[in-house]
Design a protein around this motif. Sequence first.
Motif, short mmCIF file in Angstrom:
data_model
loop_
_atom_site.label_atom_id
_atom_site.label_comp_id
_atom_site.label_asym_id
_atom_site.label_seq_id
_atom_site.Cartn_x
_atom_site.Cartn_y
_atom_site.Cartn_z
N PRO A 141 4.99 11.53 -12.44
CA PRO A 141 5.47 10.17 -12.17
C PRO A 141 5.18 9.23 -13.34
CG PRO A 141 3.37 10.52 -11.09
CD PRO A 141 3.74 11.84 -11.73
N THR A 142 5.88 8.11 -13.37
CA THR A 142 5.56 7.08 -14.35
C THR A 142 4.26 6.39 -13.93
OG1 THR A 142 6.76 5.35 -13.15
CG2 THR A 142 8.04 6.71 -14.70
N ASP A 144 3.73 3.33 -13.17
CA ASP A 144 3.98 2.45 -12.03
C ASP A 144 4.17 3.25 -10.74
OD1 ASP A 144 3.79 0.18 -13.57
OD2 ASP A 144 5.95 0.04 -13.95
N GLU A 145 4.87 4.37 -10.83
CA GLU A 145 5.07 5.21 -9.65
C GLU A 145 3.76 5.81 -9.18
OE1 GLU A 145 9.65 6.68 -10.72
OE2 GLU A 145 7.91 7.89 -11.31
N GLU A 146 2.91 6.17 -10.11
CA GLU A 146 1.60 6.70 -9.74
C GLU A 146 0.73 5.62 -9.12
OE1 GLU A 146 -2.09 9.23 -11.76
OE2 GLU A 146 -0.56 8.30 -13.03
N ALA A 241 11.43 0.90 -3.94
CA ALA A 241 10.53 1.54 -2.97
C ALA A 241 10.40 0.70 -1.70
CB ALA A 241 9.17 1.77 -3.61
N ALA A 268 10.64 7.52 -3.35
CA ALA A 268 10.80 6.50 -4.37
C ALA A 268 10.89 7.06 -5.78
CB ALA A 268 9.65 5.49 -4.29
N TRP A 269 10.36 8.25 -6.01
CA TRP A 269 10.31 8.74 -7.40
C TRP A 269 10.66 10.21 -7.56
CZ3 TRP A 269 6.48 12.35 -8.95
CH2 TRP A 269 5.51 12.64 -7.98
N ARG A 270 10.78 10.96 -6.48
CA ARG A 270 11.15 12.36 -6.60
C ARG A 270 12.66 12.53 -6.47
NH1 ARG A 270 7.14 16.28 -6.42
NH2 ARG A 270 8.91 17.53 -7.01
#
Length: 376
Positions: A141-142, A144-146, A241, A268-270
Motif C-alpha cells: 500500500p501507499t 496514506d493507505e497504510e 475510502a 479502498a486500495w486492493r
Amino acid sequence: MTEVLQRKDYTGGRVLYMAMELSNAKWKLGFGNGSNERIVTIAAGDQGELLKQISLAKEKLHLPGDCPVKSCYEAGRDGFWIHRMLEDNGIENLIFDPSSIEVNRRKRRTKTDTVDAKALLRLLQRYLGGERKAVSVIHVPTPDEEDQMRLSRERERLLKEHGAHIVRIKSLLVLHGIKREVNAALMDELATMRDGLGDELGSDLRDEIVREYERCRLTEEQLKVLHQEQKRRVKEENTKALQQITTLMQLKGVGWQSSWILVMEFFAWRGFKNRRELAACAGLAPTPYDSGASQREQGISKAGSRRVRSIMVELAWLWLRYQPDSQLSQWFHSRFGNGKRMRRVGIVALARKLLIALWRYVKDGVIPEGAVLQNS
C-alpha cells in the motif's frame, strides 16, 4: 575489450539480483548475476552501506555500473519502509509472502541467514524468469493507505485489552468466592465487600482491583474517542475510502465497524481482478484434497487477511438476521438449514458469497439480490 563485452551483455538484459535476509541487528545480502553469487553482511538499517555494497557487487560480478537492480525480502516486522527506500533509490523490489516460500521437508534441515539469503536469491530469479507460481508477492500500500488502517487496528487491540481487564477483575474476585459483574457499583462496594467466608478483602487485593478498573475505564474512553473520530471523518471528509464506507452502511445489517474494516483493509486500495482473487486474499478459498483414492475437503485456506475473514463471518450471521428475504439468506437456509453443525459449516460459505456481493456493490453499485437498504 572486457568493458565492451560487458556493455553488450548489459544491453541484452543483464541484471543484478539482490535478496535481503533481515534481522534486528544485521542484514544478510545475497547478490547474483544469474550464474555467480556473493554474500555480505551489513548493520541493520545502514542505507549508505547498502548502496555501497550494491556498487561493489556490480564490480565483483562483472556487471556495468548502470545495470538495473532487482531485489526482494520477506514480509515481516520491518514493514514496507525498506521497500520504499529501495524504490526511492531506483531499485525494483518485491516483498515475498513467507508462508508461500518452499522449504525442505526433511526432519532436520540447515537454517542460517546465509542459506536463507541464497534461497531467496534463487527464488527471485525464478520469479523474474517467468515462474510466477514460485512464490506469492505482497501488494504494497501507499503510506496514506497504510496509515488509514491504523484506526480500526488500534480499536481491535483496545477491545482485547478491555476484555482482558474485565476477565482479570472477575478472576481476582472468584479467587475469594465472589461472583460479580464489573461496573461502577462493584467499585462503590469494594471497600466493604466480604469474601466467600465472610472475611474482609485484603488491602493489596482491593488496590489491585482499583488499578485494574482504572485501566479498564481508560480503554473504554479511548474506544469512545476512536468511534467519534470515525464519525467525524465520514461526516467532514470526502475521500474514496469514506465514500465506500457510506455506501456499505446503506445496506441494512452492515454497521460502522464492519464497513470500516472491509474498506480500509480491502476495498479502498486492493485492485482485485475477480471473485476468486478476492476470496483467496481473505483466506476464504476452499482447499480440496484429491490424491489417488483419497478425496476430502480440508476447509478454507485461512491464508489471507484474518481481520477481514473474522468480520465477514460475523457479518454473515447479521446478514441472516437483517436480510432474511435476500437471495443469499434464502440460499443459506435451503442448503444448510438443517442442524447446528451444518449451519456452522455453511456460515463460512455464506461469508465468502457475501464478501463477493459487497465487493460488487462497492465497485459497480450492484445491490445484492433481494437486499434491503437502511431507509427502505
